[in-house]
Design an enzyme around this catalytic site. Structure first.
Site, PDB file in Angstrom:
ATOM      1  N   TYR A   1       0.856  -1.197   0.000  1.00  0.00           N
ATOM      2  CA  TYR A   1       0.000   0.000   0.000  1.00  0.00           C
ATOM      3  C   TYR A   1       0.890   1.244   0.000  1.00  0.00           C
ATOM      4  O   TYR A   1       1.523   1.590   1.006  1.00  0.00           O
ATOM      5  CB  TYR A   1      -0.934   0.019   1.211  1.00  0.00           C
ATOM      6  CG  TYR A   1      -2.021  -1.036   1.173  1.00  0.00           C
ATOM      7  CD1 TYR A   1      -2.241  -1.827   0.047  1.00  0.00           C
ATOM      8  CD2 TYR A   1      -2.852  -1.240   2.276  1.00  0.00           C
ATOM      9  CE1 TYR A   1      -3.237  -2.794   0.028  1.00  0.00           C
ATOM     10  CE2 TYR A   1      -3.854  -2.202   2.252  1.00  0.00           C
ATOM     11  CZ  TYR A   1      -4.032  -2.976   1.132  1.00  0.00           C
ATOM     12  OH  TYR A   1      -5.026  -3.922   1.122  1.00  0.00           O
TER      13      TYR A   1
HETATM   14  N1  LIG Z   1      -6.683  -8.409   0.908  1.00  0.00           N
HETATM   15  C1  LIG Z   1      -6.848  -7.707  -0.177  1.00  0.00           C
HETATM   16  O1  LIG Z   1      -6.457  -8.123  -1.290  1.00  0.00           O
HETATM   17  C2  LIG Z   1      -7.566  -6.390  -0.093  1.00  0.00           C
HETATM   18  C3  LIG Z   1      -8.094  -5.784  -1.256  1.00  0.00           C
HETATM   19  C4  LIG Z   1      -8.759  -4.562  -1.112  1.00  0.00           C
HETATM   20  C5  LIG Z   1      -8.888  -3.967   0.122  1.00  0.00           C
HETATM   21  N2  LIG Z   1      -8.347  -4.561   1.230  1.00  0.00           N
HETATM   22  C6  LIG Z   1      -8.460  -3.926   2.572  1.00  0.00           C
HETATM   23  O2  LIG Z   1      -9.804  -3.593   2.828  1.00  0.00           O
HETATM   24  C7  LIG Z   1      -9.907  -2.198   3.133  1.00  0.00           C
HETATM   25  C8  LIG Z   1     -11.253  -1.648   2.709  1.00  0.00           C
HETATM   26  O3  LIG Z   1     -11.535  -1.881   1.355  1.00  0.00           O
HETATM   27  P1  LIG Z   1     -11.476  -0.742   0.240  1.00  0.00           P
HETATM   28  O4  LIG Z   1     -10.712   0.408   0.778  1.00  0.00           O
HETATM   29  O5  LIG Z   1     -11.046  -1.424  -0.996  1.00  0.00           O
HETATM   30  O6  LIG Z   1     -12.968  -0.316  -0.042  1.00  0.00           O
HETATM   31  P2  LIG Z   1     -14.305  -0.036   0.796  1.00  0.00           P
HETATM   32  O7  LIG Z   1     -14.069  -0.172   2.220  1.00  0.00           O
HETATM   33  O8  LIG Z   1     -15.345  -0.873   0.150  1.00  0.00           O
HETATM   34  O9  LIG Z   1     -14.581   1.480   0.372  1.00  0.00           O
HETATM   35  C9  LIG Z   1     -13.844   2.520   0.927  1.00  0.00           C
HETATM   36  C10 LIG Z   1     -14.433   3.863   0.495  1.00  0.00           C
HETATM   37  O10 LIG Z   1     -15.789   3.961   0.883  1.00  0.00           O
HETATM   38  C11 LIG Z   1     -16.094   5.318   1.164  1.00  0.00           C
HETATM   39  N3  LIG Z   1     -16.596   5.452   2.543  1.00  0.00           N
HETATM   40  C12 LIG Z   1     -16.045   4.963   3.675  1.00  0.00           C
HETATM   41  N4  LIG Z   1     -16.763   5.298   4.753  1.00  0.00           N
HETATM   42  C13 LIG Z   1     -17.795   6.048   4.299  1.00  0.00           C
HETATM   43  C14 LIG Z   1     -18.863   6.695   4.931  1.00  0.00           C
HETATM   44  N5  LIG Z   1     -19.050   6.633   6.252  1.00  0.00           N
HETATM   45  N6  LIG Z   1     -19.751   7.377   4.159  1.00  0.00           N
HETATM   46  C15 LIG Z   1     -19.580   7.434   2.810  1.00  0.00           C
HETATM   47  N7  LIG Z   1     -18.566   6.834   2.147  1.00  0.00           N
HETATM   48  C16 LIG Z   1     -17.694   6.143   2.890  1.00  0.00           C
HETATM   49  C17 LIG Z   1     -14.818   6.107   1.060  1.00  0.00           C
HETATM   50  O11 LIG Z   1     -14.723   6.735  -0.198  1.00  0.00           O
HETATM   51  P3  LIG Z   1     -14.211   8.276  -0.278  1.00  0.00           P
HETATM   52  O12 LIG Z   1     -12.975   8.316   0.538  1.00  0.00           O
HETATM   53  O13 LIG Z   1     -14.000   8.531  -1.712  1.00  0.00           O
HETATM   54  O14 LIG Z   1     -15.326   9.082   0.335  1.00  0.00           O
HETATM   55  C18 LIG Z   1     -13.775   5.027   1.189  1.00  0.00           C
HETATM   56  O15 LIG Z   1     -12.564   5.396   0.614  1.00  0.00           O
HETATM   57  C19 LIG Z   1      -8.709  -1.584   2.403  1.00  0.00           C
HETATM   58  O16 LIG Z   1      -8.381  -0.294   2.892  1.00  0.00           O
HETATM   59  C20 LIG Z   1      -7.654  -2.622   2.677  1.00  0.00           C
HETATM   60  O17 LIG Z   1      -7.129  -2.474   3.976  1.00  0.00           O
HETATM   61  C21 LIG Z   1      -7.702  -5.763   1.142  1.00  0.00           C
END
Ligand SMILES: NC(=O)c1ccc[n+]([C@@H]2O[C@H](COP(=O)([O-])OP(=O)(O)OC[C@H]3O[C@@H](n4cnc5c(N)ncnc54)[C@H](OP(=O)(O)O)[C@@H]3O)[C@@H](O)[C@H]2O)c1
Length: 327
Positions: A57
């Site tokens: 990351y």
């Molecule tokens: N193991 C793996 O291969 C893998 C892959 C992907 C992710 N991950 C992990 O999972 C975590 C989460 O997944 P992700 O970041 O991919 O996506 P997610 O959690 O599905 O979406 C994150 C986005 O949702 C929006 N959000 C968050 N809280 C909110 C709220 N209260 N109200 C409105 N919008 C909100 C934000 O967008 P905005 O900032 O644009 O508002 C945020 O950046 C990652 O950070 C990572 O640590 C792991």
């Protein structure tokens, strides 16, 4: 499915992929770091203790940025607060990281960036699709780190039920517990049947499931009338496809949220919890941290879970799968 009303309640953590990633998340150190520090403090004071990061990351010159930011933020905490945290990183099994000692350097670099506060090391993805012969050696190497007490816990990510069973058995032979498995899991995640098989297996084996991308990159937080324009081309393309296809499910999320006086994000996170998983939403503002933590104060009813599961079955929208997800 297990989620149908079986509201077994896990906690909520948070993810930090966006803390350093320019391509998908449009990270800018000058603009974002102050807000991320405040987000971190807010998340902790709201009671979120599980933090997910990865050594990949942070793109290009920002390599390892998420871990170094976290290391600095954690260092500034009182020792009593630090000891309550579960800081989990993921090490990427890149093709050049080979053999039983192949992840050692990466582990040491992550531990250094995190200021020594790493609690759980996770294999970021399965090598089953391109180098299956590497997986045993890499897993053994991570088990060595646990046995040498260099880290407390071990997890894996992007593995399916068949691979998980094999990994768990191999670790058990060594006397090392598999603490968690991380998969993409949300109302819009792909591969519903294999993911459900994994969830059932984890429940039987007492392995925690961390639900990543629980908000479908933020799509599930968009009200039916919203027309957001995310900052990067990648997310814009995803939103263009998923927003129309996910409208019925977002209408249901909005209706439940309105009825309860909560946000749609809280409903989406509590659906994950109702399926026995621990969601780790990506957050990057104090408001988002507070919102995620507020989901811990209530739970979905059986009828609401049932309606969401039905809507999910009918929904056409699906997130892209992780190319390294194994079976
Ligand atoms: N193991 C793996 O291969 C893998 C892959 C992907 C992710 N991950 C992990 O999972 C975590 C989460 O997944 P992700 O970041 O991919 O996506 P997610 O959690 O599905 O979406 C994150 C986005 O949702 C929006 N959000 C968050 N809280 C909110 C709220 N209260 N109200 C409105 N919008 C909100 C934000 O967008 P905005 O900032 O644009 O508002 C945020 O950046 C990652 O950070 C990572 O640590 C792991």
């Amino acid at each position: 499915m297990a989620g149908k009303g079986s509201c077994r309640l896990n906690s909520i953590g948070f993810g930090t992929w966006a803390w350093g990633n320019e391509f998908v998340w449009g990270y800018d150190p000058n603009r974002d770091d102050g807000r991320l520090a405040a987000t971190f403090r807010q998340a902790l004071s709201s009671g979120l203790n599980l933090i997910d990061t990865a050594d990949s990351y942070g793109t290009g010159r920002l390599n390892g940025r998420s871990e170094s930011l976290l290391g600095g933020f954690i260092e500034a905490l009182p020792a009593s607060r630090r000891s309550q945290l579960v800081v989990a990183t993921k090490l990427a099994p890149f093709p050049w990281r080979q053999g039983r000692r192949g992840l050692d350097r990466a582990f040491n670099a992550s531990q250094k960036r995190l200021g020594g506060y790493l609690k759980r090391v996770q294999l970021h993805w399965s090598t089953a699709r391109y180098a299956p012969w590497q997986e045993a050696a890499l897993l053994d190497g991570l088990a060595d780190l646990v046995q040498a007490q260099q880290v407390d816990e071990l997890g894996v990510s992007n593995v399916g039920a068949r691979r998980l069973l094999w990994m768990q058995a191999r670790l058990r032979e060594r006397g090392v517990k598999l603490s968690s498995v991380q998969i993409q899991w949300s109302l819009l995640s792909p591969g519903v049947a294999p993911a459900q098989e994994l969830l059932d297996l984890c429940q039987a084996l007492d392995i925690e499931v961390l639900a990543y991308s629980p908000l479908a990159f933020g799509v599930l937080g968009c009200t039916p009338g919203d027309t957001p324009r995310p900052s990067t081309w990648l997310r814009q393309r995803l939103f263009r496809r998923l927003l129309p296809e996910s409208l019925p499910i977002r209408q249901l999320l909005a209706a439940i949220a309105r009825e309860r006086g909560v946000s749609m994000v809280q409903v989406a996170l509590n659906w994950c919890r109702a399926t026995g998983t621990t969601p780790i939403p990506g957050i990057r503002s104090p408001r988002q941290a507070m919102d995620a933590a507020a989901a811990l104060t209530w739970q979905l009813s059986e009828a609401e879970c049932f309606a969401l599961n039905q809507a999910r079955e009918r929904c056409l929208a699906r997130m892209p799968s992780n190319p390294f997800q194994s079976r």
